[in-house]
Design a protein around this motif. Structure first.
Motif, PDB file in Angstrom:
ATOM      1  N   ALA A 178     -45.315 -65.766  11.453  1.00 16.65           N
ATOM      2  CA  ALA A 178     -45.683 -65.171  10.480  1.00 16.65           C
ATOM      3  C   ALA A 178     -47.213 -64.465  10.542  1.00 16.65           C
ATOM      4  CB  ALA A 178     -45.835 -66.281   9.295  1.00 16.65           C
ATOM      5  N   PHE A 179     -48.005 -65.179  11.163  1.00 20.06           N
ATOM      6  CA  PHE A 179     -49.488 -64.818  11.560  1.00 20.06           C
ATOM      7  C   PHE A 179     -49.080 -63.549  12.395  1.00 20.06           C
ATOM      8  CE2 PHE A 179     -51.193 -68.708   9.985  1.00 20.06           C
ATOM      9  CZ  PHE A 179     -51.623 -68.381   8.762  1.00 20.06           C
ATOM     10  N   ILE A 223     -55.749 -61.934  -3.157  1.00 19.04           N
ATOM     11  CA  ILE A 223     -54.601 -62.739  -3.681  1.00 19.04           C
ATOM     12  C   ILE A 223     -53.477 -62.119  -4.330  1.00 19.04           C
ATOM     13  CG2 ILE A 223     -55.392 -63.313  -6.173  1.00 19.04           C
ATOM     14  CD1 ILE A 223     -53.761 -65.886  -3.663  1.00 19.04           C
ATOM     15  N   ASN A 224     -53.535 -61.028  -4.727  1.00 17.53           N
ATOM     16  CA  ASN A 224     -52.423 -60.307  -5.391  1.00 17.53           C
ATOM     17  C   ASN A 224     -52.096 -59.136  -4.653  1.00 17.53           C
ATOM     18  OD1 ASN A 224     -52.092 -61.687  -7.978  1.00 17.53           O
ATOM     19  ND2 ASN A 224     -53.978 -60.702  -8.758  1.00 17.53           N
ATOM     20  N   HIS A 225     -52.530 -58.844  -3.450  1.00 20.01           N
ATOM     21  CA  HIS A 225     -52.017 -57.725  -2.663  1.00 20.01           C
ATOM     22  C   HIS A 225     -50.602 -58.136  -2.172  1.00 20.01           C
ATOM     23  CE1 HIS A 225     -51.805 -55.332   1.147  1.00 20.01           C
ATOM     24  NE2 HIS A 225     -52.761 -54.525   0.472  1.00 20.01           N
ATOM     25  N   PRO A 226     -49.812 -57.251  -2.194  1.00 23.64           N
ATOM     26  CA  PRO A 226     -48.434 -57.550  -1.707  1.00 23.64           C
ATOM     27  C   PRO A 226     -48.104 -58.065  -0.405  1.00 23.64           C
ATOM     28  CG  PRO A 226     -48.546 -55.304  -2.839  1.00 23.64           C
ATOM     29  CD  PRO A 226     -50.027 -55.918  -2.553  1.00 23.64           C
ATOM     30  N   LEU A 227     -48.843 -57.781   0.460  1.00 26.77           N
ATOM     31  CA  LEU A 227     -48.768 -58.194   1.996  1.00 26.77           C
ATOM     32  C   LEU A 227     -49.440 -59.375   2.303  1.00 26.77           C
ATOM     33  CD1 LEU A 227     -47.321 -57.754   4.596  1.00 26.77           C
ATOM     34  CD2 LEU A 227     -49.285 -56.303   5.409  1.00 26.77           C
ATOM     35  N   LYS A 232     -48.721 -65.308   2.844  1.00 22.91           N
ATOM     36  CA  LYS A 232     -49.379 -66.630   2.161  1.00 22.91           C
ATOM     37  C   LYS A 232     -48.085 -67.392   1.791  1.00 22.91           C
ATOM     38  CE  LYS A 232     -52.648 -68.784  -1.066  1.00 22.91           C
ATOM     39  NZ  LYS A 232     -51.697 -69.721  -1.373  1.00 22.91           N
ATOM     40  N   ALA A 233     -47.218 -66.883   1.162  1.00 22.66           N
ATOM     41  CA  ALA A 233     -46.182 -67.473   0.554  1.00 22.66           C
ATOM     42  C   ALA A 233     -45.211 -68.081   1.734  1.00 22.66           C
ATOM     43  CB  ALA A 233     -45.180 -66.743  -0.422  1.00 22.66           C
ATOM     44  N   GLU A 234     -45.154 -67.286   2.774  1.00 25.37           N
ATOM     45  CA  GLU A 234     -44.272 -67.627   3.960  1.00 25.37           C
ATOM     46  C   GLU A 234     -45.011 -69.060   4.361  1.00 25.37           C
ATOM     47  OE1 GLU A 234     -42.198 -65.931   7.978  1.00 25.37           O
ATOM     48  OE2 GLU A 234     -43.233 -64.575   6.736  1.00 25.37           O
ATOM     49  N   VAL A 235     -46.210 -68.950   4.477  1.00 26.37           N
ATOM     50  CA  VAL A 235     -46.891 -70.053   5.276  1.00 26.37           C
ATOM     51  C   VAL A 235     -46.875 -71.276   4.581  1.00 26.37           C
ATOM     52  CG1 VAL A 235     -49.217 -70.952   6.211  1.00 26.37           C
ATOM     53  CG2 VAL A 235     -48.434 -68.541   6.911  1.00 26.37           C
ATOM     54  N   ASP A 236     -47.077 -70.909   3.072  1.00 25.43           N
ATOM     55  CA  ASP A 236     -47.165 -71.962   2.279  1.00 25.43           C
ATOM     56  C   ASP A 236     -45.783 -73.021   2.289  1.00 25.43           C
ATOM     57  OD1 ASP A 236     -49.770 -71.478   1.644  1.00 25.43           O
ATOM     58  OD2 ASP A 236     -49.300 -70.492  -0.279  1.00 25.43           O
ATOM     59  N   THR A 237     -44.618 -72.416   2.769  1.00 23.79           N
ATOM     60  CA  THR A 237     -43.511 -73.247   2.803  1.00 23.79           C
ATOM     61  C   THR A 237     -43.695 -74.059   3.846  1.00 23.79           C
ATOM     62  OG1 THR A 237     -42.412 -71.717   4.196  1.00 23.79           O
ATOM     63  CG2 THR A 237     -42.147 -71.038   2.000  1.00 23.79           C
ATOM     64  N   TYR A 238     -44.695 -74.240   4.629  1.00 22.11           N
ATOM     65  CA  TYR A 238     -44.730 -74.863   5.738  1.00 22.11           C
ATOM     66  C   TYR A 238     -46.026 -75.848   5.989  1.00 22.11           C
ATOM     67  CZ  TYR A 238     -41.371 -71.686   7.807  1.00 22.11           C
ATOM     68  OH  TYR A 238     -40.016 -70.833   7.848  1.00 22.11           O
ATOM     69  N   VAL A 239     -46.814 -75.279   5.090  1.00 25.60           N
ATOM     70  CA  VAL A 239     -48.461 -75.893   5.235  1.00 25.60           C
ATOM     71  C   VAL A 239     -48.562 -76.089   3.774  1.00 25.60           C
ATOM     72  CG1 VAL A 239     -50.738 -75.552   5.846  1.00 25.60           C
ATOM     73  CG2 VAL A 239     -49.017 -74.490   7.262  1.00 25.60           C
TER      74      VAL A 239
END
Length: 272
Positions: A178-179, A223-227, A232-239
């Motif tokens: 993701a990063f 925080i509201n920038h689409p990318l 952030k949403a992808e990483v938040d599924t793991y962290v």
């Protein structure tokens, strides 16, 4: 006959620049285009050596022998490239160095060449390519010589921040991917991010960021920038945060040390 001439100003004393850039043995670490440099014969004022380029994007790799003569009094060199498997029938290269005061140097490169009759490029194409590559290499050499001489301009001020959380075991590759995708996009440039380092220890996740703004500022502004939201949403599924009240888990810096200063950071300060 093709001809180019380019110059660059290096913020370092002329004798140091002259010495560092004329040691052909170190060219693979000074230039970005050479894989190896092999000295064949050497005297006080001349050297014969073989240069080999790195493989280019088309899978080509070139190698040739050159003879280089040095005029130490004038701080100049003259090189002639032997005909090789490349497109050049003749290539003459002249370098010279002129001091500007005690701590600055103008390094000038001049190239004259003729192409082989069966060369796959025109003289104009070869001139444009060499002109472009010369400017790139001079910029790289300027940066590296100034670093070696300790004369590089002061770096911009960067903030450092740490995000701490708990991560799902086995998700390391997904987090890194993701990063990686984020860092290959325009997002780091937009956010002013210079570098990131991600560690895991047990189930603890540590994410160090160097950027032109503090982490709380970046999060608040983007925080509201689409990318940004997507990554952030992808990483938040793991962290996840260590606890809900610590979201987004940005650590506070309480002490900093460098070779020249020691400072304590107030407990209420956000990480820098």
């Amino acid at each position: 006959m093709g001809y180019i001439r380019n110059a660059v100003q290096i913020e370092a004393p002329v004798d140091e620049v002259f010495s560092l850039t004329n040691n052909v043995r170190t060219w693979p670490s000074l230039f970005t285009e050479y894989e190896s440099s092999e000295v064949i014969e050497e005297t006080d004022n001349s050297v014969t050596f073989r240069l080999t380029t790195r493989v280019d994007e088309d899978g080509n790799q070139w190698s040739w022998i050159a003879q280089r003569r040095t005029n130490h009094q004038r701080r100049s060199t003259y090189s002639e490239r032997m005909p090789s498997s490349g497109p050049f029938e003749r290539m003459e290269i002249r370098w010279w160095y002129d001091p500007i005061g005690e701590k600055s140097t103008i390094m000038t490169w001049e190239q004259e060449f003729t192409l082989k009759g069966n060369a796959p490029v025109t003289e104009e194409q070869a001139t444009n390519y060499l002109n472009k590559q010369t400017k790139i290499q001079q910029a790289v050499i300027k940066e590296r010589v100034e670093q070696m001489c300790g004369t590089a301009p002061d770096a911009e001020t960067y903030y450092r921040g740490v995000i701490i959380g708990r991560y799902q075991s086995g998700s390391e590759a997904a987090i890194a991917d993701a990063f990686r995708r984020s860092d290959e996009s325009e997002l780091p440039h937009l956010l002013g991010v210079k570098s990131r380092h991600v560690w895991v220890l047990g189930d603890i996740y540590l994410h160090l960021v160097e950027a032109k703004s503090s982490l709380p500022t970046i999060i608040r502004q983007y925080i509201n920038h689409p990318l940004f939201k997507e990554i952030k949403a992808e990483v938040d599924t793991y962290v996840q945060p260590l606890s809900p009240e610590l979201n987004p888990g940005v650590g506070r810096e309480i002490y900093r040390w460098t070779n020249t200063s020691v400072s304590a950071i107030p407990q209420t300060a956000q990480s820098a």
